[in-house]
Design an enzyme around this catalytic site. Structure first.
Site, PDB file in Angstrom:
ATOM      1  N   HIS A  61      -2.923  -3.077  -5.431  1.00  0.00           N
ATOM      2  CA  HIS A  61      -3.015  -1.617  -5.504  1.00  0.00           C
ATOM      3  C   HIS A  61      -3.336  -1.107  -6.905  1.00  0.00           C
ATOM      4  O   HIS A  61      -3.031  -1.757  -7.900  1.00  0.00           O
ATOM      5  CB  HIS A  61      -1.681  -0.986  -5.075  1.00  0.00           C
ATOM      6  CG  HIS A  61      -1.245  -1.385  -3.712  1.00  0.00           C
ATOM      7  ND1 HIS A  61       0.074  -1.581  -3.398  1.00  0.00           N
ATOM      8  CD2 HIS A  61      -1.940  -1.622  -2.581  1.00  0.00           C
ATOM      9  CE1 HIS A  61       0.178  -1.929  -2.124  1.00  0.00           C
ATOM     10  NE2 HIS A  61      -1.029  -1.968  -1.606  1.00  0.00           N
ATOM     11  N   LYS A  71       1.133   0.622 -16.015  1.00  0.00           N
ATOM     12  CA  LYS A  71       2.272   0.359 -15.141  1.00  0.00           C
ATOM     13  C   LYS A  71       3.175  -0.681 -15.789  1.00  0.00           C
ATOM     14  O   LYS A  71       2.688  -1.654 -16.370  1.00  0.00           O
ATOM     15  CB  LYS A  71       1.743  -0.166 -13.806  1.00  0.00           C
ATOM     16  CG  LYS A  71       2.771  -0.404 -12.733  1.00  0.00           C
ATOM     17  CD  LYS A  71       2.135  -0.959 -11.456  1.00  0.00           C
ATOM     18  CE  LYS A  71       1.404   0.100 -10.701  1.00  0.00           C
ATOM     19  NZ  LYS A  71       0.960  -0.355  -9.355  1.00  0.00           N
ATOM     20  N   TYR A 131       8.969   0.072 -10.701  1.00  0.00           N
ATOM     21  CA  TYR A 131       7.717   0.405 -11.369  1.00  0.00           C
ATOM     22  C   TYR A 131       7.908   1.667 -12.193  1.00  0.00           C
ATOM     23  O   TYR A 131       8.543   2.608 -11.740  1.00  0.00           O
ATOM     24  CB  TYR A 131       6.611   0.757 -10.362  1.00  0.00           C
ATOM     25  CG  TYR A 131       6.427  -0.156  -9.200  1.00  0.00           C
ATOM     26  CD1 TYR A 131       5.351  -1.022  -9.159  1.00  0.00           C
ATOM     27  CD2 TYR A 131       7.298  -0.121  -8.113  1.00  0.00           C
ATOM     28  CE1 TYR A 131       5.141  -1.835  -8.059  1.00  0.00           C
ATOM     29  CE2 TYR A 131       7.098  -0.940  -7.018  1.00  0.00           C
ATOM     30  CZ  TYR A 131       6.020  -1.792  -6.994  1.00  0.00           C
ATOM     31  OH  TYR A 131       5.807  -2.602  -5.917  1.00  0.00           O
ATOM     32  N   ASP A 165      -2.762  -2.461   3.788  1.00  0.00           N
ATOM     33  CA  ASP A 165      -3.212  -3.535   2.899  1.00  0.00           C
ATOM     34  C   ASP A 165      -4.182  -4.480   3.594  1.00  0.00           C
ATOM     35  O   ASP A 165      -5.105  -5.000   2.968  1.00  0.00           O
ATOM     36  CB  ASP A 165      -2.026  -4.309   2.339  1.00  0.00           C
ATOM     37  CG  ASP A 165      -1.271  -3.529   1.275  1.00  0.00           C
ATOM     38  OD1 ASP A 165      -1.692  -2.411   0.921  1.00  0.00           O
ATOM     39  OD2 ASP A 165      -0.239  -4.040   0.802  1.00  0.00           O
TER      40      ASP A 165
END
Length: 185
Positions: A61, A71, A131, A165
């Site tokens: 992603h 990130k 995250y 996904d």
């Protein structure tokens, strides 16, 4: 905190100090001045986490510009194989990936600059993955590439994946909007 460069420019494995005693452990996952001193993004707009069972694969992603983001990923419970894939056109490592085991035991983390796709495979019975991202989630910029299309040696050829996904475009058909900038991390 130790910042170790990976084979992908701007992507780092971080090893924070872990303070252990009879009660357990304490880990500082972020310190703004340490990130700023290394030229890394230090303003995070959102934090979130996922809880996955063994055999789950999430990814690969990313968010596209103008909502692309850096990130910081870590696994405060359990263990995962964490992957970053370089999508930046002009990058000397375009199409290459980094795979690291992140775990609560190691307390290590992965920092990904903008232009890298992210995914992971849950190794433990349960894996909590946290995250920190530098932009707010923008559904219109939410994207990804198919988990098995970039030559990543995942440990499972039939992982548990989401319908979303499984429908992602293969890496070789992805028209990347990301451009490599050697000074940007």
């Amino acid at each position: 905190m130790v910042f170790s460069p990976t084979s992908i420019h701007g992507c780092y494995e971080l090893s924070p100090g872990v303070f252990r005693d009879q009660r357990g452990s304490f880990v500082k996952v972020f310190h703004e001045e340490l990130f700023q001193a290394r030229g890394l993004a230090s303003h995070f707009a959102e934090d979130y986490y996922t809880l996955s069972r063994r055999g789950v694969l999430r990814g690969l992603h990313f968010q596209t510009p103008p909502h692309d983001h850096a990130k910081l990923v870590y696994c405060p419970h359990g263990a995962i194989l964490d992957v970053a894939l370089d999508l930046r056109l002009g990058s000397p490592t375009h199409g290459q990936h980094v795979m690291l085991e992140l775990s609560a035991e190691k307390a290590n983390m992965l920092y990904l600059p903008p232009g890298l796709a992210h995914g992971f495979y849950a190794l433990s019975e349960q894996a909590l993955v946290a995250y920190k991202v530098t932009t707010i989630h923008a559904p219109e910029s939410d994207s990804g590439v198919h988990w098995d299309s970039a030559g990543i040696p995942w440990p499972d050829r039939e992982p548990v994946i989401s319908p979303r996904d499984s429908a992602l475009v293969p890496f070789d058909r992805f028209a990347s909007p990301f451009k490599f900038q050697s000074g940007r991390t």
